[in-house]
Design an enzyme around this catalytic site. Structure first.
Site, PDB file in Angstrom:
ATOM      1  N   GLY A  26       0.783  -1.066  -0.295  1.00  0.00           N
ATOM      2  CA  GLY A  26       0.092   0.102   0.362  1.00  0.00           C
ATOM      3  C   GLY A  26       0.573   1.237  -0.185  1.00  0.00           C
ATOM      4  O   GLY A  26       2.264   1.258  -0.103  1.00  0.00           O
ATOM      5  N   GLY A  27       0.517   2.620   0.386  1.00  0.00           N
ATOM      6  CA  GLY A  27       0.621   3.828   0.481  1.00  0.00           C
ATOM      7  C   GLY A  27       2.207   3.796   1.430  1.00  0.00           C
ATOM      8  O   GLY A  27       2.871   4.730   1.709  1.00  0.00           O
ATOM      9  N   MET A  28       1.670   3.423   2.663  1.00  0.00           N
ATOM     10  CA  MET A  28       2.014   2.845   3.673  1.00  0.00           C
ATOM     11  C   MET A  28       3.539   2.250   3.415  1.00  0.00           C
ATOM     12  O   MET A  28       4.395   2.741   4.580  1.00  0.00           O
ATOM     13  CB  MET A  28       1.709   2.988   4.803  1.00  0.00           C
ATOM     14  N   GLY A  29       3.520   0.743   2.946  1.00  0.00           N
ATOM     15  CA  GLY A  29       4.218  -0.080   3.484  1.00  0.00           C
ATOM     16  C   GLY A  29       3.805  -0.944   2.384  1.00  0.00           C
ATOM     17  O   GLY A  29       3.187  -1.518   1.649  1.00  0.00           O
ATOM     18  N   LYS A  45       2.804  -5.056   8.920  1.00  0.00           N
ATOM     19  CA  LYS A  45       2.948  -4.130   8.008  1.00  0.00           C
ATOM     20  C   LYS A  45       4.894  -3.226   8.213  1.00  0.00           C
ATOM     21  O   LYS A  45       4.981  -3.016   9.700  1.00  0.00           O
ATOM     22  CB  LYS A  45       2.047  -3.870   7.854  1.00  0.00           C
ATOM     23  N   ASP A 139      -9.877   5.146   6.339  1.00  0.00           N
ATOM     24  CA  ASP A 139      -9.331   4.649   4.588  1.00  0.00           C
ATOM     25  C   ASP A 139     -10.636   3.427   4.686  1.00  0.00           C
ATOM     26  O   ASP A 139      -9.753   2.736   4.566  1.00  0.00           O
ATOM     27  CB  ASP A 139      -8.180   4.325   4.925  1.00  0.00           C
TER      28      ASP A 139
END
Length: 446
Positions: A26-29, A45, A139
């Protein structure tokens, strides 16, 4: 959930967990499937390296993990462990087996109203526990909802933020998914529990229609529609459409609370599951049941019976066409033959109509308006049975009586004829030389 092999650059061990597969990115990892020494599986994550070097991000991430530890609820993936001081911060949550809501709808199509309401009520309860812990998910979307055998679970609190915090606008950081973001997130205003209510409404609309309520397009187009256009709820079941429309209100104050949403979805799920969404006396698909089914069948079935179809035993509406002969037994609207009394029957006459107790009751006249042939009246008896025997007996009785009367009349007529001498009627002459009977001469009677 789809799993992929580990890549060369992926770590094999993080903390006390051994990594086995890739679950996604995803956008964070990147999210991995891991397990501890006891064999407990987790979804771990690992934060991206560029975000790990940002001190502001590390500080905020620490607050998010602290808030996530306070969440207690069966509809969320429980936080198992985290390391905020590592070179690349990470956190591990309980692994939830099962497909995501996005994958299920993508493979099977829109879900029934009862299923959508059941999922929504469970998710609303999960959000209620999240909000009571002072956290806003921010989200919520179909790919962040896993359908486990024990019920739906909310995952990925990676960009969750404490209540009242502003949106995340740092470069390279995801702020959510277009089409499921609330208008206040797009404008950069403060997020509240109503933000998650908007996202849940959009998620349930997707589950009902297999499409986003704001269509498709680029991120800019989607964000513009969220702020300025009304959602498209065509295809959403009538039982859910008003509630989802309220969840997608532009003003957060106009949306229902998480508690109100949970209670309302429970009611809808129970009503739809038991088929109570239809009007009284009707099945879930709209067909009437019980006594209403007969009237429904009469209204939606052709009145005139087809070839080979036995006539209905109930009186039908309409009058029979003229000149139509009865079939076997007298039909409704046609009088049965009656036998007359022996005294009034002339000699040689055929069978007459019965009178008195032998007269069958005349059925009510058929109603007008349909032109349908009335059904024959059988009175529960087979045509040509006892009624035919009775009619034959009546005819035989009349025939015997008439024959006797004729015979008696002939006998009476012959008995009345006697000797005509006393009446002056000439008689045959006697033979010559025969003595004349006394009283037979001309002087007889003088």
């Amino acid at each position: 959930m789809a799993m992929m092999r580990l890549r060369r650059e992926d770590p094999r061990v993080v903390g006390s967990f051994r990594l086995h597969r890739r679950l996604g990115a995803g956008g964070m990892g990147v999210v991995y499937l891991g397990s501890d020494r006891r064999g407990q599986r987790v979804a771990l994550k690992v934060i991206r390296p560029d975000l790990a070097e940002d001190r502001e991000f590390r500080s905020r991430f620490a607050r998010e993990v602290s808030a996530a530890r306070r969440i207690r609820g069966g509809c969320t993936a429980r936080l198992v462990a985290a390391d905020l001081e590592a070179d690349r911060p990470w956190f591990a949550t309980q692994y939830v087996p099962g497909p995501s809501l996005h994958d299920k709808v993508n493979e099977e199509g829109p879900l029934p109203a009862a299923h959508v309401a059941s999922i929504g009520s469970a998710l609303a309860e999960g959000l209620l526990a999240v909000h009571e812990a002072g956290v806003v998910h921010r989200d919520l979307k179909p790919s962040n909802i896993l359908l486990s055998p024990k019920g739906p679970r909310i995952i990925d609190f990676g960009i969750a933020w404490a209540t009242g915090a502003s949106t995340l606008t740092h470069v390279g950081t995801a702020v959510g998914s277009p089409g499921f973001l609330a208008p206040e997130q797009v404008r950069g205003a403060a997020v509240t529990p109503a933000t998650d209510v908007f996202a849940l409404g959009a998620t349930l609309a997707y589950a009902s229609t297999a499409d986003s309520p704001f269509g498709h397009g680029s991120s800019e187009v989607m964000l513009y529609r969220v702020v300025h256009e009304e959602p498209q709820l065509l295809g959403v079941p009538d039982a859910l459409a008003p509630l989802l429309h309220a969840c997608l209100a532009k003003d957060p104050e106009d949306r229902p609370t998480t508690l109100q949403l949970s209670l309302r979805l429970k009611e809808i799920a129970a009503r739809e599951a038991h088929g109570h969404g239809a009007p009284p006396g009707h099945a879930p698909d709209g067909r009437p049941v019980g006594r209403r089914a007969d009237a429904y069948a009469d209204q939606h079935t052709e009145r005139r019976p087809g070839p080979g179809t036995p006539p209905r035993s109930t009186p039908s509406r309409g009058t029979p066409p003229r000149g139509t002969p009865p079939r076997g037994t007298p039909s409704r609207g046609a009088a049965a033959p009656r036998a007359s009394s022996p005294r009034s029957a002339p000699p040689g006459a055929g069978p007459a109509r019965p009178t008195g107790r032998n007269t069958p009751a005349r059925p009510p006249a058929p109603r007008r308006g349909t032109g349908q042939r009335p059904a024959p009246r059988t009175n529960g008896r087979r045509p040509g049975g006892p009624d035919r025997v009775r009619l034959l007996r009546q005819r035989l009785t009349v025939f015997v009586v008439v024959t006797l009367l004729v015979a008696l009349g002939i006998a009476a007529a012959q008995g009345c004829q006697g000797p005509a001498r006393g009446l002056g009627i000439p008689t045959a002459p006697t033979a010559p030389g025969a003595p004349e009977a006394p009283g037979a001469g001309p002087e007889a009677g003088l």
